[in-house]
Design an enzyme around this catalytic site. Structure first.
Site, PDB file in Angstrom:
ATOM      1  N   HIS A 303     -12.864 -52.657 -91.250  1.00  0.00           N
ATOM      2  CA  HIS A 303     -12.266 -52.831 -90.106  1.00  0.00           C
ATOM      3  C   HIS A 303     -13.397 -53.014 -88.836  1.00  0.00           C
ATOM      4  O   HIS A 303     -14.399 -52.380 -89.106  1.00  0.00           O
ATOM      5  CB  HIS A 303     -11.553 -51.494 -89.564  1.00  0.00           C
ATOM      6  CG  HIS A 303     -10.540 -51.889 -88.414  1.00  0.00           C
ATOM      7  ND1 HIS A 303     -10.909 -51.715 -87.148  1.00  0.00           N
ATOM      8  CD2 HIS A 303      -9.132 -51.964 -88.510  1.00  0.00           C
ATOM      9  CE1 HIS A 303      -9.953 -51.826 -86.415  1.00  0.00           C
ATOM     10  NE2 HIS A 303      -8.969 -52.191 -86.976  1.00  0.00           N
ATOM     11  N   ASP A 360      -3.692 -52.072 -93.263  1.00  0.00           N
ATOM     12  CA  ASP A 360      -2.904 -52.932 -94.033  1.00  0.00           C
ATOM     13  C   ASP A 360      -2.970 -52.900 -95.535  1.00  0.00           C
ATOM     14  O   ASP A 360      -2.212 -53.618 -95.969  1.00  0.00           O
ATOM     15  CB  ASP A 360      -3.711 -54.374 -93.664  1.00  0.00           C
ATOM     16  CG  ASP A 360      -3.826 -54.346 -91.995  1.00  0.00           C
ATOM     17  OD1 ASP A 360      -2.781 -54.239 -91.546  1.00  0.00           O
ATOM     18  OD2 ASP A 360      -4.790 -54.919 -91.429  1.00  0.00           O
TER      19      ASP A 360
HETATM   20  C1  MLT Z   1      -4.480 -52.922 -85.159  1.00  0.00           C
HETATM   21  O1  MLT Z   1      -3.747 -51.754 -85.366  1.00  0.00           O
HETATM   22  O2  MLT Z   1      -4.118 -53.590 -83.995  1.00  0.00           O
HETATM   23  C2  MLT Z   1      -5.448 -53.537 -85.948  1.00  0.00           C
HETATM   24  O3  MLT Z   1      -6.019 -52.537 -86.604  1.00  0.00           O
HETATM   25  C3  MLT Z   1      -6.343 -54.531 -85.264  1.00  0.00           C
HETATM   26  C4  MLT Z   1      -7.322 -53.818 -84.614  1.00  0.00           C
HETATM   27  O4  MLT Z   1      -7.188 -53.125 -83.600  1.00  0.00           O
HETATM   28  O5  MLT Z   1      -8.591 -54.221 -84.713  1.00  0.00           O
END
Ligand code: MLT
Length: 422
Positions: A303, A360
């Site tokens: 992430h 995810d």
């Molecule tokens: C989110 O929950 O919005 C996703 O993890 C995308 C992000 O914030 O990078």
């Protein structure tokens, strides 16, 4: 004048030289500071913003809404409570919660004309553009709640959105499978009503499983905000022009649709299906990832913010176990996912690169077990993210220093060309 050297040539602040191979893309990839301005294509890293809504420490793997830890909220609060917390800044008292829930309940119906709006889409329409179009169309139906500077109108559009999004989402699904719409049943809770409108049929009474209701409620909480990412900054940017709340949220839904944002859990499921079809050998799959074999990518890991375990992923993993077992769903994919995670976390290659499972990684498995087709995954994400988007839109308008958003541009094209006709 400052001069910046980049792969496509040389750039002087204020005067650009069009050099061979420089179409702006090379320069756009480069992050460089000239002392005057910082080039950062698409607000990738340097654009700084502030907010008092969600706190993330990517190194420690911490995520808090308004100061409260996400795991505590996920276990002990409802999605409606968390929505209240994000939007108004405090957890509601029981009276406030009752009043908030009641106000939402009174607005779940869609105008009959808006229902007909769905007929204009083809039967095989993806539910996301249907969702964002119908949300934008709310601006046409509810013209009494469009003024961003009238607190009562903002409150009314906030309640309308929270109330109507599950109905619109369920109708977008019904449209895509060719089934009749069901009116909301306001004797049911928020998530239960959504499940009934999605999976119920007029002639057959539908009873959602309480464990499924709780799991979906919790997943909505985990998705309720994640600071200023692609969709949330879109909502803020659209709203910064004083566009109304409905149309700003519609912009966020469109941003979320992309596979790099909301569509990532679909890519994880496709990867797990592929590993299963190729014999279920997760160790071999990881070896191919490390060898950078064409088209072999580890999805749902890593992430941009988290350099540690995504705190949401740990909760989702537990829920995947419970729900898949409960629904007697395809355990084989969960087994593959668990093995893949275990093997990756024991492998220096992934550990050194700080590649840990993100939110995810397991959500697609759960949604599929609940009966949602992959095309509904981003719709579910939008349902969860709605209170976060609303909170950001409101926060931006409350900032007295707020201005219309306008990224600083470094011009990289021709300075002057002589027009000689065609
Ligand atoms: C989110 O929950 O919005 C996703 O993890 C995308 C992000 O914030 O990078």
């Amino acid at each position: 004048k400052a001069t910046l050297t980049y792969p496509g040539g040389e750039y002087e602040m204020g005067i650009s030289k069009a050099t061979e191979g420089n179409d702006g893309i090379e320069l756009g990839k480069l992050l460089a500071t000239t002392g005057y301005t910082t080039l950062d294509g698409g607000f990738v890293n340097t654009a700084s913003t502030k907010s008092a809504i969600t706190y993330i420490d990517g190194d420690a793997g911490i995520l808090r809404y308004r100061g409260y830890p996400i795991d505590q909220l996920a276990k002990e609060s409802s999605f409606i409570e968390v929505s209240y917390l994000l939007i108004y800044g405090e957890l509601p008292t029981s009276d406030q919660l009752e009043d908030f829930t009641d106000r939402i309940r009174r607005h779940t119906l869609l105008h009959e004309d808006l229902k007909r709006f769905f007929d204009g889409f083809p039967r095989n329409a993806h539910p996301m553009p249907v969702l964002s179009s119908a949300v934008n169309a709310l601006s046409a139906y509810y013209q009494d709640s469009l003024d961003p500077f009238d607190p009562e109108q903002v409150e009314l559009s906030t309640i309308r959105l929270l109330a109507k999004l599950p109905t619109i989402a369920a109708y977008a699904y019904k449209k895509s499978v060719g089934q009749p719409f069901l009116y909301p049943d306001n004797s049911k809770g928020y998530v239960e009503n959504f499940l009934r409108m999605t999976f119920g049929l007029p002639a057959e009474p539908y009873e959602a499983d309480p464990e499924v209701i709780n799991a979906l409620d919790m997943l909505l909480i985990l998705h309720a905000d994640h600071e200023q990412n692609c969709s949330t900054s879109t909502v803020r940017l659209v709203g910064s022009s004083d566009a109304n709340l409905f149309t700003s949220i519609s912009g966020g839904i469109n941003a979320l649709w992309g596979p790099l944002h909301g569509g990532a859990n679909q890519a994880v499921l496709e990867m797990l299906d592929r590993i299963k079809d190729e014999g279920g050998d997760s160790a071999d799959f990881l070896r191919r990832v490390k060898n950078k074999e064409d088209g072999v990518k580890l999805m749902g890991f890593g992430h941009r913010v988290y350099k540690n375990y995504d705190p949401r992923a740990a909760i989702v993993r537990e829920t995947a176990h419970t729900i898949l077992q409960k629904l007697g769903s395809n355990d084989e994919l969960l087994e593959i996912a668990l093995k893949l995670e275990e093997a990756a976390l024991a492998d220096d290659y992934f550990v050194e690169r700080k590649l840990y499972p993100n939110v995810d990684f397991y959500t697609g498995l759960i949604y599929r077990a609940m009966g949602f087709p992959t095309r509904m995954f981003t719709v579910l994400f939008a349902l969860g993210r709605l209170p976060g988007w609303i909170a950001h839109w409101q926060e931006m308008h409350q900032d007295p220093a707020g201005k219309i958003g306008r990224p600083r541009q470094i011009y990289t094209g021709y300075t002057e060309r002589e027009y000689k006709g065609v």
